[in-house]
Design a protein around this motif. Sequence first.
Motif, PDB file in Angstrom:
ATOM      1  N   ASN B  34       0.825  -1.200   0.000  1.00 39.72           N
ATOM      2  CA  ASN B  34       0.000   0.000   0.000  1.00 39.72           C
ATOM      3  C   ASN B  34       0.867   1.261   0.000  1.00 39.72           C
ATOM      4  OD1 ASN B  34      -2.881   0.934   0.403  1.00 39.72           O
ATOM      5  ND2 ASN B  34      -1.775   2.086   1.936  1.00 39.72           N
ATOM      6  N   SER B  38       0.706   3.070  -3.561  1.00 42.52           N
ATOM      7  CA  SER B  38      -0.373   4.045  -3.500  1.00 42.52           C
ATOM      8  C   SER B  38       0.119   5.451  -3.178  1.00 42.52           C
ATOM      9  CB  SER B  38      -1.386   3.627  -2.444  1.00 42.52           C
ATOM     10  OG  SER B  38      -1.782   2.326  -2.673  1.00 42.52           O
ATOM     11  N   GLN B 202      -4.360  11.320  -6.101  1.00 47.31           N
ATOM     12  CA  GLN B 202      -5.148  10.919  -4.934  1.00 47.31           C
ATOM     13  C   GLN B 202      -4.346   9.966  -4.080  1.00 47.31           C
ATOM     14  OE1 GLN B 202      -9.173   9.966  -5.783  1.00 47.31           O
ATOM     15  NE2 GLN B 202      -9.201  11.231  -7.588  1.00 47.31           N
ATOM     16  N   LYS B 205      -5.286   6.546  -2.295  1.00 48.00           N
ATOM     17  CA  LYS B 205      -6.584   6.095  -2.825  1.00 48.00           C
ATOM     18  C   LYS B 205      -6.507   6.031  -4.335  1.00 48.00           C
ATOM     19  CE  LYS B 205      -9.327   8.075   0.904  1.00 48.00           C
ATOM     20  NZ  LYS B 205      -8.202   8.530   1.713  1.00 48.00           N
ATOM     21  N   GLU B 206      -5.381   5.538  -4.808  1.00 43.40           N
ATOM     22  CA  GLU B 206      -5.216   5.503  -6.257  1.00 43.40           C
ATOM     23  C   GLU B 206      -6.300   4.634  -6.883  1.00 43.40           C
ATOM     24  OE1 GLU B 206      -1.786   4.498  -9.482  1.00 43.40           O
ATOM     25  OE2 GLU B 206      -1.256   5.114  -7.463  1.00 43.40           O
ATOM     26  N   VAL B 207      -6.968   5.198  -7.830  1.00 47.12           N
ATOM     27  CA  VAL B 207      -8.108   4.504  -8.426  1.00 47.12           C
ATOM     28  C   VAL B 207      -7.618   3.484  -9.444  1.00 47.12           C
ATOM     29  CG1 VAL B 207     -10.154   4.806  -9.845  1.00 47.12           C
ATOM     30  CG2 VAL B 207      -9.639   6.435  -8.031  1.00 47.12           C
ATOM     31  N   TYR B 217     -12.721   0.937  -7.204  1.00 47.83           N
ATOM     32  CA  TYR B 217     -12.027   0.239  -6.109  1.00 47.83           C
ATOM     33  C   TYR B 217     -10.575   0.685  -6.120  1.00 47.83           C
ATOM     34  CZ  TYR B 217      -9.975  -3.236  -9.328  1.00 47.83           C
ATOM     35  OH  TYR B 217      -9.266  -3.861 -10.311  1.00 47.83           O
ATOM     36  N   THR B 218      -9.982   0.651  -4.969  1.00 43.98           N
ATOM     37  CA  THR B 218      -8.638   1.218  -4.840  1.00 43.98           C
ATOM     38  C   THR B 218      -7.581   0.120  -4.891  1.00 43.98           C
ATOM     39  OG1 THR B 218      -8.604   1.026  -2.464  1.00 43.98           O
ATOM     40  CG2 THR B 218      -9.540   3.064  -3.377  1.00 43.98           C
ATOM     41  N   SER B 220      -5.396  -0.371  -2.741  1.00 46.74           N
ATOM     42  CA  SER B 220      -5.301  -0.968  -1.393  1.00 46.74           C
ATOM     43  C   SER B 220      -6.317  -2.095  -1.247  1.00 46.74           C
ATOM     44  CB  SER B 220      -5.585   0.080  -0.317  1.00 46.74           C
ATOM     45  OG  SER B 220      -4.756   1.159  -0.495  1.00 46.74           O
ATOM     46  N   GLN B 221      -7.504  -1.865  -1.789  1.00 45.43           N
ATOM     47  CA  GLN B 221      -8.532  -2.914  -1.703  1.00 45.43           C
ATOM     48  C   GLN B 221      -8.111  -4.128  -2.523  1.00 45.43           C
ATOM     49  OE1 GLN B 221     -11.783  -0.489  -3.038  1.00 45.43           O
ATOM     50  NE2 GLN B 221     -12.378   0.083  -0.960  1.00 45.43           N
TER      51      GLN B 221
END
Lengths: 310, 421
Positions: B34, B38, B202, B205-207, B217-218, B220-221
């Motif tokens: 992450n 990210s 971002q 929270k990189e898309v 969804y990110t 990280s997800q």
Amino acid sequence: MLETVKLTKSFKDKKVVDEINLYLHAGESVGLLGPNGAGKSTTISMIASLIRPTSGDVKLDGKSTIQNPSDLRKVLGVVPQEIALYEELSAYENLKFFGKAYRVERERLEVRIQEVLDMVGLKDRQKELIKTFSGGMKRRINIAAALLHNPRILILDEPTVGIDPQSRNHILETVRELNETHGTTVLYTSHYMEEVEQLCNRVYIMDHGKIIATGSKEELMSILSSEDTIGVQLSKRSEAFTDKIKTLPDVLQVEQTKEGLRILAKKNHNLLSNLVHAAEKEGIQIMNYQVEIPSLEDVFLHLTGKTLRD
Amino acid sequence: MGAFIYKDLLVFWRNRKEILMALLLPILIIVILNFAFSGLFMDEKAIHIDVAVVQEDDLKKGKEQFAAAVEAKDLSSQEKNAVLAEAARIDPVQLIHDFLNSADMKEWVTVKDLSEREAAEQVKNGELDAIIKIPEGFTDDSLSRLLLGEPSQGSVSILAEEESREVSTLQEVVHNFVNTLNMQFALGSKGFQASSEPVLPQGGKEVVEGDDGADAYTISQYFTIAICTLFALFMAQTVALKTITEKREQVFNRILLTNRHPLFFLFGKTVSAFILACMQFMMTLAAVQLLLNVFPDKTITFWVGLVLVLMAFALTVGGLSALFTALTLHLSDSNAASGISTLIIMGFGALGGSFFPLEGLPEPIQKVGEWTPNGLTQTALIEWVQYSHLNDLMFPILFLAAVFIISFAISVSIFPKRGRS
């Protein structure tokens, strides 16, 4: 009580166990002797229902156990050569697991665990993890785990390998007590002849997958009734002297020992005068001359041509 | 059977190294990935920059210059009128001002209008971070570029005393804005508004994806789901490979001699692997949510759906563990059993997208990957993050249950029946 009938096991056309017949009477303590690779462990595994025989049968009270070993397993305790315990669990946790696996009732199990721990002398160490135990202590718990369900027959596969004398004595005493006090039938295999001599009423000697002799200790000793074993202590070692002794009449075998020679000769021999004469010629002094009482080790050597630890 | 499950869990619990590997390592890897991918340190809320806008351009003069340039062009009077009417509506300098003062930018940029001399002095004193310089002729230049397709003569420049993370970010944002503006005009989107969304970095929270009305969804997800499923597969192997020791040390034989049906041993492994995989999921998700807030503002329904799919996957892990256990006992060579299970897990990991996203791979491989238990779980969960359609969970859950049943059935069929070999 328990018998094998022409029990045979082959691996890739090689007979590891060859038509073995042996029996155990209730309350007996029987030894199974043999060098490495003789087929002892395979025999035990077949008796214990862990390996299916190629042919032959294992019978409990006259009933075959091959198809359904369930009845046999109920009355059989097996102490394998390996430490068949969970190293990460404590002695108590191991015994509790195996006790539950044996379906010993909960309340009875707690009592039984303490009994077997007491029997192997490790009651005060029960909370410690197996991996922290010495080799001897592990072997004692290994035995305890086989006793949880109060077996009528106990098979021990070299239970004293590589342990300290204290643990070894403890194990021997435990086995003796089980046999003599509790009436447990014992089949004991070992490399150590003195253990078998000490514990067993009858002995089977195995070599190359076959039983080569059987009987009580006395009966086996009688195999050597036509021979004497003589220990000779010498002032110095000499190859020429050894060779000379080998040529003497009545001498069957000569083996060099640390002190001098070990001679196998025909009974009623007239060896002493010939020996003294030969020693004088070589300038060697005979320090001691003793006709030894034969042991099972001598019987084994006589039968197989090798010692048990070969 | 309780004794068998308790034993397996206790053996696992006593092995600190395995606990670290199975329970803490996934958390650590998710956190590291992450941070690495990210740009967590680039969180926009952590950045603040003070800038001065130095305007050297004159709007009136610029429009006059543009009108003269249009007049000189070889166009019909109708075309000239249309271009001039469009130019009258556009104020490039004002667009930049509006952009810099938009709500999104205000969160991290403070803007004030200064002369060049004042601005340079404040930058030197450290009161300002940078200067956005709108050069003379910017209006004319921008209109010529936007409406006549003329090459650009000059553009907005950003000046700073020293290069910094904040200045780089500002440069990136302003250039993105200018490029977007150019592109929209080039595509004929005349309805360009200053309120158009700025393309912002971002941080954290990189898309990764988000279209057709779905929530994005990110990264990280993605990492959380991928690492969770991968480590759960490893758990299947960890539990099963204990059998190698149990076989070698004759513990398995000792269990057989207790007269218990050997399948109890297999059930024990299956249930233990299921419980441990569930524990692994719960611990990883709890820790990652607490540390990184990977699934922000999600409803109870979302969490229930997530747990349901993960439990179905844990069931599959139990089935795989049973299969690996049976293989270990079935094959005389334990190393072969270990090799096969490793191959299966690594294959699932790679094909299922647990090591890297499958988007870049050929279509057939992506299709195969979606049918691996971990691949399907990942796809299902990412769609759950995006759409939250409860119906979409039914198929993956049933599929995972089917994988469990098949794995377990194979395990039972190859498992030693009565301990006789």
